[in-house]
Enzyme design. Structure first.
Site, PDB file in Angstrom:
ATOM      1  CE  LYS A 178      -3.946   1.988   2.573  1.00 36.75           C
ATOM      2  NZ  LYS A 178      -4.742   1.895   3.814  1.00 36.75           N
ATOM      3  CB  SER A 238      -8.098   4.027   2.824  1.00 33.99           C
ATOM      4  OG  SER A 238      -7.171   3.337   3.673  1.00 33.99           O
ATOM      5  CB  SER A 267      -8.197   1.012   5.570  1.00 35.87           C
ATOM      6  OG  SER A 267      -8.900   2.219   5.534  1.00 35.87           O
TER       7      SER A 267
HETATM    8  N1  GLN Z   1     -12.859   4.379   6.250  1.00 39.01           N
HETATM    9  C1  GLN Z   1     -12.283   4.823   7.486  1.00 39.01           C
HETATM   10  C2  GLN Z   1     -11.898   6.278   7.385  1.00 39.01           C
HETATM   11  O1  GLN Z   1     -12.151   6.867   6.380  1.00 39.01           O
HETATM   12  C3  GLN Z   1     -11.122   3.963   7.856  1.00 39.01           C
HETATM   13  C4  GLN Z   1      -9.904   4.294   7.114  1.00 39.01           C
HETATM   14  C5  GLN Z   1      -8.741   3.457   7.476  1.00 39.01           C
HETATM   15  O2  GLN Z   1      -8.865   2.425   8.137  1.00 39.01           O
HETATM   16  N2  GLN Z   1      -7.576   3.919   7.070  1.00 39.01           N
HETATM   17  O3  GLN Z   1     -11.369   6.838   8.298  1.00 39.01           O
END
Ligand code: GLN
Length: 521
Positions: free
Chosen positions: A85, A160, A184
């Site tokens: 990532k 994400s 994410s």
């Molecule tokens: N979707 C969540 C956010 O927007 C989690 C994101 C993540 O785990 N990096 O904060």
């Protein structure tokens, strides 16, 4: 063995390499070919990758083959390629975090997890797409265009870390690393039919992970099987003196737990269904697959009971105060002086540092990032600090207490991973709240620091899209979710006649060159 190297699990590829039936160069090339065939770019294809390092990966693969030939592999996974990532620092490879503000930044050092991959001999295929600074649930907030779900290219791959999950689901990589601050790793896993694990907080080093919210972030494996996650988790996990929150304590063997679980016997294991995290608000098919998985756990000998965690209904609100507070502070370092982008304000002859900062941050950050910086800065401002941040921290403690009480009664807790299957690109982009709701079930684990896993539970709607099953365990008992996850995976493979990903319709239509000439080994 399967004709196509890209369809094999990492465990199988490691066995092939050990047996000498393939080479790292052959299988790295097969994945690079697959990427070339299906990944496309911002306008078409899966677009899981922001940067592909064919040359570096093949050089690492050749070095791995030499070690194998000399009888001295660096690890069990030596030679198995991986995708990373783009929020993890990679020496010599661009690291953008999906943001314009880091365009062109090439880190001078490796994140600890990346250093461990290199030391173990895993060729790095490239960097995967993500919502900007890991903020989002659909990868649509990437400044470089969205990733598309390999099950249906009109749909989101979760976020994400949609790039890592999509790379696995599209057979572009046999392994990937993701990060999980609120879901994410797990939510993209759920909507792409892949496996993802958020380890215990402190179980995997965060050194070199560009922080969104330090107290919540964790690096973890993104794979197609539970065993592959265990292999990768063991490889990157463990104490790191460079991360002050890293736990200095040996981990229980996760690979052993996964192998034991795969034998299918869960007698004596107590499974708690979190009352607050299923039923109402969850898509009917997602709920049906969840209940069916519970039946399979009972069949395997587990005892399933319902457990209430009343404060979990406040988890989302708590997260959306703590996370923006930490993020607003973290992102202050992107000041046009130290990294990446620098934009000069228009029509100003000799701009001040503040004017350059403002112009750069205005041009370099996307809307979602700005929204959270504003939210976090407001919540931390004097006069509001205690009412917002302080209250959120107190509720966070209550959430951790609910977990502790629940784990007095059961060994693991379970829920659906995400409330729905993959939605259409654009569907929730203009509605931040609707986007945030995707993480309803995954966020509590981050707030309490406990580990969580998502694995595919089956096809859940009329479009034939997958859903995810979430398993949570007490801190430092990550092995429990590997045991239960592997047992459930085995039962589900029997139920669906094999891995769910074999049924992804869009993939069949995307047969690339490696599919045609797959028997390259
Ligand atoms: N979707 C969540 C956010 O927007 C989690 C994101 C993540 O785990 N990096 O904060």
């Amino acid at each position: 063995m399967s004709a196509d190297l890209t369809r094999r699990t990492a465990a199988d590829l490691a066995a092939d390499l050990a047996a000498g039936t393939t080479t790292s160069v052959a299988l790295t090339q097969a994945h690079l070919d697959r990427i070339a065939a299906v990944d496309g770019g911002p306008d078409a294809g899966v677009h899981a990758f922001l940067h592909v390092d064919a040359e570096g990966a093949l050089a690492a693969a050749a070095a791995s083959d030499e070690r194998r030939a000399a009888g001295s592999p660096a690890s069990a996974l030596d030679g198995v390629p991986i995708a990373v990532k783009d929020v993890l620092a990679t020496r010599g490879l661009p690291t953008t975090c999906g943001s314009r503000i880091l365009e062109g930044w090439v880190p001078p050092y490796d994140a600890t997890v990346v250093a461990r991959l290199r030391a173990a001999g895993l060729p790095i295929l490239g960097k995967t797409n993500m919502d900007e600074f890991a903020m989002g649930s659909s990868t649509e907030h990437s400044a470089y265009g969205p990733t598309r779900n390999p099950w249906d290219l009109e749909r989101i791959p979760g976020g994400s870390g949609g790039g890592s999950a999509a790379a696995l689901a599209a057979f572009e990589a046999p392994l990937a690393l993701g990060t999980d601050t609120g879901g994410s790793i797990r939510q993209p896993g759920a909507v792409t039919g892949t496996v993802g694990v958020k380890p215990t907080y402190g179980g995997v080093s965060r050194y070199g992970l560009v922080a969104m919210a330090n107290s919540l972030d964790q690096v973890g494996p993104v794979t197609r099987t539970v065993l592959d996650s265990a292999l990768l988790h063991e490889l990157v996990g463990g104490h790191d003196p460079l991360d002050s929150t890293s736990v200095d304590q040996p981990l229980p063997s996760l690979v052993d737990a996964a192998r034991r679980g795969a034998e299918g016997d869960l007698s004596g294991v107590r499974v708690g269904v979190i009352s607050e995290l299923s039923g109402e608000g969850y898509q009917a098919g997602v709920q049906a697959r969840f209940e069916e998985s519970l039946e399979l756990l009972v069949k395997a000998g587990a005892e399933v009971v319902e457990v209430s965690c009343p404060t979990f209904v406040h988890a989302l609100a708590t997260y959306y105060l703590i996370m923006p507070c930490e993020a607003s502070s973290n992102l202050a370092k992107f000041d046009a002086m130290r990294y990446g982008l620098r934009v000069l304000p228009e029509g100003v002859d000799s701009p001040s540092a503040e004017q350059v900062m403002r112009a750069t941050r205005d041009a370099g950050f996307g809307d979602e990032v700005k929204r959270r910086i504003i939210l976090g800065t407001y919540a931390l401002s004097s006069g509001y600090y205690d009412a917002y941040y302080g209250t959120a921290q107190r509720v966070r403690t209550l959430i951790a207490r609910d977990f502790a009480a629940a784990f007095e009664k059961v060994d693991v807790l379970v829920s659906p991973t995400a409330p729905t299957t993959a939605f259409k690109l654009g569907e929730k982009l203009d509605d931040p709240l609707a986007m945030y709701l995707n993480d309803l079930a995954t966020i509590p684990a981050n707030l309490a620091g406990v580990p969580g896993m998502s694995l595919p539970s089956g096809l859940a709607d009329e479009d034939g899209l997958p859903a995810g099953f979430q398993i949570l365990a007490p801190a430092l008992a990550d092995d429990r979710m590997y045991r239960v996850g592997a047992a459930l995976e085995a039962a589900l493979h029997e139920r669906w006649g094999g891995p769910l990903l074999d049924r992804a319709p869009a993939l069949a239509a995307q047969a690339g060159p490696t599919d045609a000439n797959g028997a390259s080994a």
